[in-house]
Design a protein around this motif. Sequence first.
Motif, mmCIF file in Angstrom:
data_model
loop_
_atom_site.group_PDB
_atom_site.id
_atom_site.type_symbol
_atom_site.label_atom_id
_atom_site.label_comp_id
_atom_site.label_asym_id
_atom_site.label_seq_id
_atom_site.Cartn_x
_atom_site.Cartn_y
_atom_site.Cartn_z
ATOM 1 N N ALA A 1 -5.985 10.112 0.442
ATOM 2 C CA ALA A 1 -5.303 10.478 1.694
ATOM 3 C C ALA A 1 -6.303 10.705 2.823
ATOM 4 C CB ALA A 1 -4.449 11.720 1.476
ATOM 5 N N CYS A 2 -7.408 11.384 2.534
ATOM 6 C CA CYS A 2 -8.421 11.644 3.564
ATOM 7 C C CYS A 2 -9.067 10.341 4.042
ATOM 8 C CB CYS A 2 -9.477 12.607 3.039
ATOM 9 S SG CYS A 2 -8.874 14.292 2.840
ATOM 10 N N GLY A 3 -9.347 9.430 3.113
ATOM 11 C CA GLY A 3 -9.895 8.126 3.495
ATOM 12 C C GLY A 3 -8.925 7.345 4.350
ATOM 13 N N LEU A 4 -7.640 7.441 4.018
ATOM 14 C CA LEU A 4 -6.628 6.732 4.797
ATOM 15 C C LEU A 4 -6.476 7.312 6.204
ATOM 16 C CD1 LEU A 4 -3.921 6.005 2.088
ATOM 17 C CD2 LEU A 4 -5.453 4.363 3.212
ATOM 18 N N ASP A 5 -6.840 8.582 6.385
ATOM 19 C CA ASP A 5 -6.843 9.141 7.743
ATOM 20 C C ASP A 5 -7.759 8.328 8.654
ATOM 21 O OD1 ASP A 5 -5.101 11.234 7.197
ATOM 22 O OD2 ASP A 5 -6.696 12.716 6.908
ATOM 23 N N ILE A 6 -8.812 7.771 8.103
ATOM 24 C CA ILE A 6 -9.788 7.035 8.901
ATOM 25 C C ILE A 6 -9.473 5.539 8.930
ATOM 26 C CG2 ILE A 6 -12.234 6.388 9.081
ATOM 27 C CD1 ILE A 6 -12.882 9.184 7.967
ATOM 28 N N VAL A 7 -9.167 4.932 7.786
ATOM 29 C CA VAL A 7 -9.029 3.474 7.739
ATOM 30 C C VAL A 7 -7.626 2.998 7.372
ATOM 31 C CG1 VAL A 7 -11.470 3.118 7.192
ATOM 32 C CG2 VAL A 7 -9.802 3.311 5.331
ATOM 33 N N GLY A 8 -6.648 3.885 7.380
ATOM 34 C CA GLY A 8 -5.345 3.531 6.858
ATOM 35 C C GLY A 8 -4.342 2.965 7.837
ATOM 36 N N ASP A 9 -4.695 2.802 9.088
ATOM 37 C CA ASP A 9 -3.721 2.208 10.011
ATOM 38 C C ASP A 9 -3.772 0.685 9.895
ATOM 39 O OD1 ASP A 9 -5.331 0.957 12.399
ATOM 40 O OD2 ASP A 9 -6.296 2.861 11.932
ATOM 41 N N HIS A 10 -2.891 0.046 10.584
ATOM 42 C CA HIS A 10 -2.720 -1.411 10.474
ATOM 43 C C HIS A 10 -3.939 -2.201 10.947
ATOM 44 C CE1 HIS A 10 -0.425 -5.153 10.332
ATOM 45 N NE2 HIS A 10 -0.911 -5.427 11.531
ATOM 46 N N TRP A 11 -4.710 -1.688 11.893
ATOM 47 C CA TRP A 11 -5.739 -2.494 12.551
ATOM 48 C C TRP A 11 -7.170 -2.181 12.155
ATOM 49 C CZ3 TRP A 11 -3.951 -6.687 14.534
ATOM 50 C CH2 TRP A 11 -2.644 -6.725 15.014
ATOM 51 N N THR A 12 -7.464 -1.000 11.710
ATOM 52 C CA THR A 12 -8.845 -0.572 11.522
ATOM 53 C C THR A 12 -9.623 -1.473 10.577
ATOM 54 O OG1 THR A 12 -8.335 1.701 12.097
ATOM 55 C CG2 THR A 12 -10.301 1.347 10.770
ATOM 56 N N LEU A 13 -9.076 -1.770 9.412
ATOM 57 C CA LEU A 13 -9.819 -2.614 8.467
ATOM 58 C C LEU A 13 -9.969 -4.048 8.977
ATOM 59 C CD1 LEU A 13 -8.628 -1.342 4.974
ATOM 60 C CD2 LEU A 13 -10.811 -0.917 6.118
ATOM 61 N N LEU A 14 -9.053 -4.500 9.826
ATOM 62 C CA LEU A 14 -9.208 -5.835 10.404
ATOM 63 C C LEU A 14 -10.346 -5.866 11.415
ATOM 64 C CD1 LEU A 14 -5.477 -6.902 10.812
ATOM 65 C CD2 LEU A 14 -7.105 -7.548 9.011
ATOM 66 N N ILE A 15 -10.518 -4.803 12.168
ATOM 67 C CA ILE A 15 -11.651 -4.711 13.090
ATOM 68 C C ILE A 15 -12.951 -4.671 12.291
ATOM 69 C CG2 ILE A 15 -12.803 -3.219 14.781
ATOM 70 C CD1 ILE A 15 -9.895 -2.356 15.647
#
Length: 145
Positions: free
Chosen positions: A16-30
């Motif tokens: 859950a804490c990791g998803l706070d940073i990279v869990g939205d739709h766009w972050t990992l694509l950037i």
Amino acid sequence: MVAKKEHKNLSGCPVACGLDIVGDHWTLLIIRDLMFKDIHEYKDMLAAREQISSNILTMRLKKLEQDELVSSIPHPESKRRKLYYLTPKGKDLIYVLVSLMRWSNTHLNDLLFIPKKKQKMLESNADQFIKTTLKQLEEWEIEHL
């Protein structure tokens, strides 16, 4: 609009804490663009096939810089532009992304486009794929930083 509650203040769960940073739709694509596609400029990220909007891209890049996954330098051709790059913390996400890519390659293969050379390396030797990618990022940094 409901304010997003960060899990670090609620559960302390590492997922859950990791998803706070990279869990939205766009972050990992950037991060994907910076890591695997040699894309370092805002305008090129905006032109990606996924069609991120300019306001979302601006917000995500600011958040990634605040979370110390991405940093930026002034563009050598214009002080109004920036070059974005991954920090060591951002580069560590390579293991997550490669695992996701391998999972997708196994389970969603009919939907994917992976350049043949990269797909072969990803399928046969993920460690070599990671090593090659990190070396390419290092070479970009030597040239630009």
